[in-house]
Write a protein that holds these residues in place. Structure first.
Motif, mmCIF file in Angstrom:
data_model
loop_
_atom_site.group_PDB
_atom_site.id
_atom_site.type_symbol
_atom_site.label_atom_id
_atom_site.label_comp_id
_atom_site.label_asym_id
_atom_site.label_seq_id
_atom_site.Cartn_x
_atom_site.Cartn_y
_atom_site.Cartn_z
ATOM 1 N N VAL A 46 0.842 -1.191 0.000
ATOM 2 C CA VAL A 46 0.000 0.000 0.000
ATOM 3 C C VAL A 46 0.880 1.244 0.000
ATOM 4 N N ASN A 92 -11.989 -1.652 -0.145
ATOM 5 C CA ASN A 92 -12.692 -2.921 0.058
ATOM 6 C C ASN A 92 -13.584 -3.291 -1.124
ATOM 7 N N PHE A 95 -10.598 -3.187 -8.130
ATOM 8 C CA PHE A 95 -9.310 -2.632 -8.526
ATOM 9 C C PHE A 95 -9.371 -2.063 -9.937
ATOM 10 N N TYR B 35 -13.171 -4.154 7.254
ATOM 11 C CA TYR B 35 -13.689 -5.095 6.281
ATOM 12 C C TYR B 35 -12.550 -6.066 5.971
ATOM 13 N N ASN B 37 -11.073 -8.800 3.354
ATOM 14 C CA ASN B 37 -11.180 -9.030 1.915
ATOM 15 C C ASN B 37 -10.393 -10.259 1.463
ATOM 16 N N ILE B 39 -8.679 -11.435 -2.296
ATOM 17 C CA ILE B 39 -8.250 -10.927 -3.598
ATOM 18 C C ILE B 39 -7.420 -12.013 -4.252
ATOM 19 N N TRP B 49 -10.536 -8.399 -7.082
ATOM 20 C CA TRP B 49 -11.219 -8.433 -5.789
ATOM 21 C C TRP B 49 -12.293 -9.522 -5.825
ATOM 22 N N ARG B 52 -15.690 -9.384 0.294
ATOM 23 C CA ARG B 52 -15.338 -8.908 1.629
ATOM 24 C C ARG B 52 -16.414 -9.329 2.625
ATOM 25 N N LYS B 60 -20.149 -9.114 0.755
ATOM 26 C CA LYS B 60 -20.361 -8.550 -0.584
ATOM 27 C C LYS B 60 -19.348 -9.199 -1.519
ATOM 28 N N TYR B 61 -19.814 -9.603 -2.693
ATOM 29 C CA TYR B 61 -18.973 -10.369 -3.603
ATOM 30 C C TYR B 61 -18.880 -9.722 -4.986
ATOM 31 N N PRO B 63 -19.428 -9.712 -8.707
ATOM 32 C CA PRO B 63 -20.447 -10.416 -9.513
ATOM 33 C C PRO B 63 -19.885 -11.561 -10.355
ATOM 34 N N TYR B 97 -4.854 -13.669 -1.924
ATOM 35 C CA TYR B 97 -4.453 -12.805 -0.839
ATOM 36 C C TYR B 97 -5.644 -12.492 0.059
ATOM 37 N N PHE B 101 -8.157 -2.790 3.935
ATOM 38 C CA PHE B 101 -7.982 -1.742 2.929
ATOM 39 C C PHE B 101 -6.540 -1.237 2.892
ATOM 40 N N ASP B 102 -5.758 -1.539 3.945
ATOM 41 C CA ASP B 102 -4.402 -0.987 3.984
ATOM 42 C C ASP B 102 -3.330 -1.988 4.384
ATOM 43 N N VAL B 103 -3.672 -3.270 4.492
ATOM 44 C CA VAL B 103 -2.697 -4.298 4.843
ATOM 45 C C VAL B 103 -2.970 -5.542 4.003
ATOM 46 N N TRP B 104 -1.870 -6.153 3.498
ATOM 47 C CA TRP B 104 -1.982 -7.369 2.712
ATOM 48 C C TRP B 104 -1.306 -8.538 3.430
#
Lengths: 104, 114
Positions: A46, A92, A95, B35, B37, B39, B49, B52, B60-61, B63, B97, B101-104
């Motif tokens: 990030v 969330n 991409f 949230y 996630n 990926i 994606w 989540r 939420k997926y 489509p 993965y 929102f800010d860590v993988w």
């Protein structure tokens, strides 16, 4: 569902050049945008959140701007270590397709 | 600081179910602060994606996979969340993965092959 469109899909620039990548959301996402950097063979990292907040340790030559649907990632002076693929992401969610940055 | 670690089988047979777990440290999956996630990234391609989950909301997926996927929070003491992808084909071969929102996480390669 939100869709993210990035451009260009690839670019080649010289060391020291200013590089700009754009990202557009299909609906208003305020400032809820993350920019990621991915180097070959590595997981993404990030770069910034909230469209413009640099993560700790990210060089100040990286900057972000935008709100709503249109966003920009700028590298003020491209360095060899910046060779990577850059992705935008609505928080969330979806991409962008990625921008591959290479050195000319 | 939040850290994430994926785990699960590296090889899944076609038509079977891919199941992965993400172990979280530095935060509680039940706190509602994040949230969670999933990926994926096929070799040589971009990030996709998958979906989540959040403690206080329904999942939420994407489509593109929503008819085959379930993401859930483990409500026991393990501090984990999971991914289940049914009826897999070779097209589901990818590095998977987990992330906020800010860590993988570091990712785990899953290959679909007989």
């Amino acid at each position: 569902d939100i869709q993210m469109t990035q451009s260009p899909s690839s670019l080649s620039a010289s060391v020291g050049d200013r590089v700009t990548i754009t990202c557009r959301a299909s609906q208003i996402i305020a400032h809820y945008l993350t920019w990621h950097q991915q180097k070959p063979g590595r997981p993404p990292k990030v770069l910034m959140t909230a469209a413009s907040t640099l993560q700790s340790g990210v060089p100040s030559r990286f900057s972000g701007s935008g709100s709503g649907t249109d966003f920009t990632l700028t590298i003020s002076s491209l360095q060899p270590e910046d060779v990577a693929t850059y992705y935008c992401q609505s928080y969330n969610s979806a991409f962008g397709g990625g921008t591959k940055v290479e050195i000319k | 600081q939040v850290q994430l670690q994926e785990s699960g089988p590296g090889l899944v047979k076609p038509s079977q179910t891919l199941s992965l777990t993400c172990t979280v440290s530095g935060a509680s999956v039940s706190s509602g602060n994040y949230y969670w996630n999933w990926i994926r990234q096929p070799a040589g391609k971009g990030l996709e994606w998958i979906g989540r989950v959040h403690m206080s909301e329904g999942p939420k997926y994407n489509p593109a996979v929503k008819d085959r996927v379930t993401i859930s929070i483990d409500t026991s003491w393990t501090n984990q969340f999971s991914l289940s992808l049914r009826s897999v084909t070779a097209a589901d071969t990818a590095v998977y993965y987990c992330a906020t929102f800010d860590v993988w996480g570091r990712g785990t390669l899953v290959t679909v092959s007989s």
